[in-house]
Design an enzyme around this catalytic site. Structure first.
Site, PDB file in Angstrom:
ATOM      1  N   HIS A 165       0.646  -1.159  -0.098  1.00 37.46           N
ATOM      2  CA  HIS A 165       0.053  -0.012  -0.052  1.00 37.46           C
ATOM      3  C   HIS A 165       0.881   1.119   0.045  1.00 37.46           C
ATOM      4  O   HIS A 165       0.719   2.265  -0.662  1.00 37.46           O
ATOM      5  CB  HIS A 165      -0.881   0.144   1.258  1.00 37.46           C
ATOM      6  N   ARG A 208      -6.285  -0.767 -10.682  1.00 39.44           N
ATOM      7  CA  ARG A 208      -6.543  -1.930  -9.931  1.00 39.44           C
ATOM      8  C   ARG A 208      -7.466  -2.078  -9.025  1.00 39.44           C
ATOM      9  O   ARG A 208      -7.484  -1.234  -8.061  1.00 39.44           O
ATOM     10  CB  ARG A 208      -4.868  -1.875  -9.229  1.00 39.44           C
ATOM     11  N   ARG A 267      -9.705  -3.700 -14.152  1.00 44.87           N
ATOM     12  CA  ARG A 267      -8.992  -5.024 -13.877  1.00 44.87           C
ATOM     13  C   ARG A 267     -10.010  -5.747 -12.863  1.00 44.87           C
ATOM     14  O   ARG A 267     -10.123  -4.931 -11.770  1.00 44.87           O
ATOM     15  CB  ARG A 267      -7.618  -5.258 -13.619  1.00 44.87           C
ATOM     16  N   GLU A 310       0.244 -12.802 -17.742  1.00 49.35           N
ATOM     17  CA  GLU A 310       1.020 -12.678 -16.816  1.00 49.35           C
ATOM     18  C   GLU A 310       1.821 -13.939 -16.256  1.00 49.35           C
ATOM     19  O   GLU A 310       2.645 -14.047 -15.618  1.00 49.35           O
ATOM     20  CB  GLU A 310       0.540 -12.191 -15.446  1.00 49.35           C
ATOM     21  N   ASN A 312       5.075  -6.888 -14.797  1.00 49.36           N
ATOM     22  CA  ASN A 312       5.717  -7.306 -13.437  1.00 49.36           C
ATOM     23  C   ASN A 312       5.696  -8.810 -13.044  1.00 49.36           C
ATOM     24  O   ASN A 312       6.507  -9.512 -12.855  1.00 49.36           O
ATOM     25  CB  ASN A 312       4.744  -6.485 -12.472  1.00 49.36           C
ATOM     26  N   ASP A 313       4.253  -9.453 -13.317  1.00 45.98           N
ATOM     27  CA  ASP A 313       4.041 -10.722 -12.890  1.00 45.98           C
ATOM     28  C   ASP A 313       4.773 -11.911 -13.885  1.00 45.98           C
ATOM     29  O   ASP A 313       5.221 -12.474 -13.741  1.00 45.98           O
ATOM     30  CB  ASP A 313       2.595 -11.124 -12.843  1.00 45.98           C
ATOM     31  N   ARG A 319       9.158 -10.876  -7.287  1.00 44.89           N
ATOM     32  CA  ARG A 319       9.182  -9.635  -7.486  1.00 44.89           C
ATOM     33  C   ARG A 319       9.639  -8.867  -6.363  1.00 44.89           C
ATOM     34  O   ARG A 319       9.678  -7.617  -6.407  1.00 44.89           O
ATOM     35  CB  ARG A 319       8.072  -9.138  -8.340  1.00 44.89           C
ATOM     36  N   CYS A 370       0.972  -2.894 -19.145  1.00 43.42           N
ATOM     37  CA  CYS A 370       0.957  -2.306 -18.222  1.00 43.42           C
ATOM     38  C   CYS A 370       1.589  -2.375 -17.033  1.00 43.42           C
ATOM     39  O   CYS A 370       1.082  -1.987 -15.797  1.00 43.42           O
ATOM     40  CB  CYS A 370      -0.726  -2.309 -17.685  1.00 43.42           C
TER      41      CYS A 370
HETATM   42  C1  PEP Z   1       1.830  -6.779 -13.529  1.00 39.37           C
HETATM   43  O1  PEP Z   1       1.819  -7.883 -13.164  1.00 39.37           O
HETATM   44  O2  PEP Z   1       2.625  -6.255 -14.725  1.00 39.37           O
HETATM   45  C2  PEP Z   1       0.541  -5.945 -13.402  1.00 39.37           C
HETATM   46  C3  PEP Z   1       0.431  -4.687 -13.986  1.00 39.37           C
HETATM   47  O3  PEP Z   1      -0.007  -6.313 -12.520  1.00 39.37           O
HETATM   48  P1  PEP Z   1       0.143  -6.007 -10.889  1.00 39.37           P
HETATM   49  O4  PEP Z   1       1.503  -5.133 -10.987  1.00 39.37           O
HETATM   50  O5  PEP Z   1      -1.052  -5.444 -10.208  1.00 39.37           O
HETATM   51  O6  PEP Z   1       0.265  -7.436 -10.406  1.00 39.37           O
HETATM   52 MG    MG Z   2      -0.015  -8.645 -12.142  1.00 48.85          MG
END
Ligand code: PEP
Ligand code: MG
Length: 756
Positions: free
Chosen positions: A364, A471, A507, A605, A628-629, A639, A676
């Site tokens: 957060h 999100r 999402r 992802e 990211n995932d 991560r 994203c």
């Molecule tokens: C991601 O995984 O790249 C993504 C945008 O979702 P989050 O970072 O919210 O898991």
């Molecule tokens: Mg993600």
């Protein structure tokens, strides 16, 4: 004693210590005891990493501490460092490398066993035991010492950091300490460190007894009242700057404090002889434990709140002022962890940075910092408050680094960068209304990521053409129960209206992993491979149905919503969602509410989704890459784990090749592709994405102008050719090098910091 048992004992005792010296002493004393040896010593590297210095011993003469120093290759300790392997000698003095130090009194000892202490592949010291007898240490003893050295590597590297930090204060300016963390929120900041000490854990207080019961009761009641006032005024201060949800938490705390039982039971215990602090401990623990045992996850989570409140009352009772004096100059908050409510106690005007010893880029705190445009670095590990509090530090959010006790030169250098950034931002302002189009007319969409209502306007101010990732779990995380359909509808409506007629990619709830709901707790051995994203929502279809209904209703007027599913790993998930969507639309119709059917897309992802993309593509209207995932799962690198953060890199060839495959396959199916994750805000990575033909890039609003500059500067043709070069390279470092040199040549060198 078993090594683990011995270690547990050391760690237990270590909790009560306050200095590095005490910890070192404890380790040598306990290791000597459990190994039944005659000496135990620790050698650590000095500041310049040139000498190995005796820092603690039990058995050798104390006067040798700090004086016995060896270079790598020199003496037995230097020999161990050179070879990075253990040395077991029947009689140490007979070894060709042996060097005698008269201060030690070591002439009496013969048997020698030394093992290297290695932390994160770096040698940090040597742990040695010695015996009076001429003898080899046994295989079991070797194994024991190796285990202990491996387990102590973490605490010992913290000691080393502390030692370096203490050098800072004695030699101001020349000993800046750079600490690496995890990215929270980008930017560069300079400010005075304001350390937020954690409250003491009440459960660790020992029982004490008193005679003057009336005075103790009066002190308790006074402490209780002042905590109530503190919370009240914290809530009032917040009212204008945070959402109602966050504000409501303060009401919950006040209700708990008004609980008559807590007052009565504490008073009774004081009358029975305990001091106010000890009585408070028992009362709080008793109540907290009752909550701990409850079935309902929401109520169970309240145990944490009760303990927090108890700790605040204790702090008051013991005259630690818990009210926070706000510095009247730019400051950086440092704490173990920081909750949103804690941050909200500060006016954000002077708050330029947030540093957390724990926590992740998804916490957060990081989300809020991003929304507010405050630099944040997470997970830097333990930092002793005494050494850093009130000192000036520099934060480089792009590289996730904090430089404590930044000397004049360092400050000047970073002030120059801040000025450069400000000029850049001003210069970029004029791009706001220009299209994100390459010089050879290749057009991409630049969208913003959001989740808090607070980040809606920064996106619009910076020319976001839509929202590429909303999100939706964030409002769920800020609430203290599942938000109702009505509440959700209102929140989504606000976002959709703010951006209409631009598109908003909503999402669905992405809970799990490290994103927990305080009122729906569940623990898993391996949460990232567990009940996450679409798996969770499909299994909790009543919660999901409410969210889908709320999304559909919110979109009635604006009709600009697209729905996006997180963490899809198999086709059945998309099919199940479509069934639920049909059901929701039908239900609403039966209630007389006609809603438009939104486009539905998925996030890619999970590696399995990359592989079965052709099957998935037939079922959806668009694709969004969650880099990211995807990076985390492709590379098997958590991560949020600082231990492996150096391996987490979205420019890794495996990631680049997968993304290229996704874009090509999606285009074959005439689907638009957006990206994203964090990668979309890295200028170097954006060159590759342009080369692949990405349709949309979505990022935190603060990065939009920079990325638009990249798009408007590098031609599409050039990015295609750089992509083919990069695809032939073997690792992320080579890939980054060619991309950054392109940025420099294009006159965008100033943006490279944003690459991380
Ligand atoms: C991601 O995984 O790249 C993504 C945008 O979702 P989050 O970072 O919210 O898991
Ligand atoms: Mg993600």
């Amino acid at each position: 004693m078993e090594p683990l048992q011995a270690l547990r004992k050391i760690f237990q005792e270590a909790g009560e210590l306050s200095s590095a010296d005490e910890l070192l002493h404890l380790i040598v004393a306990r290791v000597k005891e459990v190994t039944h040896s005659d000496v135990c010593s620790i050698y650590l590297s000095d500041e310049e990493q040139e000498d190995w210095v005796l820092v603690a011993t039990e058995g050798l003469s104390d006067s040798a501490i700090g004086k016995v120093r060896m270079r790598t290759g020199d003496g037995l300790v230097g020999y161990i460092c050179q070879h990075q392997s253990l040395l077991n000698l029947e009689n140490g003095s007979k070894h060709r490398n042996y060097r005698y130090f008269s201060e030690t009194g070591e002439e009496h000892f013969a048997g020698f066993l030394g093992v290297p202490v290695i932390s994160f592949r770096k040698l940090i010291g040597v742990l040695v035991i010695q015996s009076l007898d001429i003898r080899f240490f046994s295989d079991e003893e070797e194994a024991f010492l190796i285990t202990i050295a491996a387990q102590l590597a973490g605490p010992l590297s913290t000691v080393l950091n502390q030692e370096k930090l203490s050098a800072i204060t004695s030699d101001e300016g020349s000993n800046q300490i750079k600490v690496q963390g995890i990215k929270g929120s980008t930017g560069i900041s300079i400010g005075r460190i304001h350390f937020l000490a954690p409250f003491k854990d009440l459960a660790t207080i020992k029982d004490h007894y008193c005679d003057d019961k009336e005075t103790e009761i009066a002190a308790f009641l006074e402490a209780l009242e002042s905590v109530k006032l503190e919370i009240q005024s914290g809530g009032d201060k917040l009212a204008s700057s945070v959402s109602k949800d966050v504000h409501a938490l303060f009401g919950v705390y006040l209700m708990m404090l008004d609980n008559d039982m807590i007052v009565r039971e504490t008073e009774t215990r004081i009358r029975e002889g305990l001091t106010a602090s000890s009585a408070l401990k028992h009362t709080i623990e008793e109540h907290a434990q009752k909550f701990d045992q409850l079935e309902d996850p929401y109520l169970r989570a309240r145990a944490e709140d009760i303990r927090h409140l108890g700790a605040r009352i204790y702090a008051r009772l013991n005259a630690h002022d818990t009210s926070i004096e706000l510095p009247d100059e730019p400051f950086i908050l440092v704490a173990k962890t920081l909750s949103i409510t804690e941050i909200a106690q500060f006016s954000v005007e002077n708050l330029v940075g947030i540093v957390c010893m724990e926590g992740s880029s998804l916490s957060h705190t990081a989300v809020l910092a991003n929304a507010l445009g405050i630099t944040a670095v997470m997970g830097i590990g333990d930092i002793p408050s005494k050494k850093v509090d009130q000192q000036v530090a520099v934060m480089d959010g792009y590289r996730a680094q904090v430089i404590f006790n930044a000397g004049d030169h360092m400050q000047k250098e970073y002030r120059r960068l801040i000025a450069q950034e400000n000029r850049l931002t001003k210069g970029l302002d004029k791009l706001k209304n220009l299209p994100a189009e390459t010089p050879d007319h290749y057009r991409v969409n630049l969208y913003a990521n959001t989740g808090l209502l607070a980040d809606i306007s920064p996106g619009l101010e910076r020319g976001a053409e839509g929202i590429g990732l909303y999100r939706s779990e964030i409002p769920f995380m800020l609430h203290d129960t599942f938000p109702t359909e009505e509440e959700q509808t209102k929140i989504y409506e606000k976002v959709l209206k703010a951006y209409a007629p631009r598109s908003v990619y909503m999402r669905t709830l992405d809970i799990g992993g490290d994103k927990a709901l305080p009122y729906f707790g569940f623990t898993e051995e391996n949460p990232y491979l567990g009940w996450r994203g679409i798996r969770f929502t499909l299994d909790n279809s009543s919660i999901f149905l409410i969210q889908i209904r709320a999304l559909l209703k919110a979109n009635i007027e604006t009709k600009n919503m697209k729905v996006m599913l997180p963490m899809v790993s198999r086709v059945e998930e998309v099919d199940a969602f479509r069934t639920l969507l049909d059901e929701a639309i039908l239900q609403l119709k039966e209630e007389g509410i006609h809603v438009p059917r939104p486009s539905v897309g998925i996030m890619i992802e999970v590696p399995s989704a990359v592989v079965i993309l052709e099957h998935l593509a037939k079922r959806v209207d668009f694709i969004s890459i969650g880099s990211n995932d995807l990076t985390q799962y492709l590379l098997a690198v958590d991560r949020n784990n600082p231990k492996v953060s150096s391996l987490y890199n979205f420019l890794n060839p495996a990631v680049i090749h997968s993304i290229h495959h996704i874009v090509r396959t999606a285009h074959q199916y005439r689907l638009k592709v957006s990206l994203c994750g964090e990668m979309a805000s890295d200028p170097a990575a954006v060159i590759l994405l342009l080369g692949m033909g990405i349709d949309t890039l979505s990022m935190s609003a603060f990065n939009l102008p920079k990325i638009k500059w990249v798009v408007r500067t590098i031609s599409h043709q050039r990015s295609v050719s750089l992509l083919s070069k990069a695809m032939a390279l073997e690792n992320e470092a080579c890939i980054r090098e060619i991309l950054e040199s392109e940025l420099v040549q294009a006159g965008l060198g100033g943006l490279i910091r944003a690459g991380g």
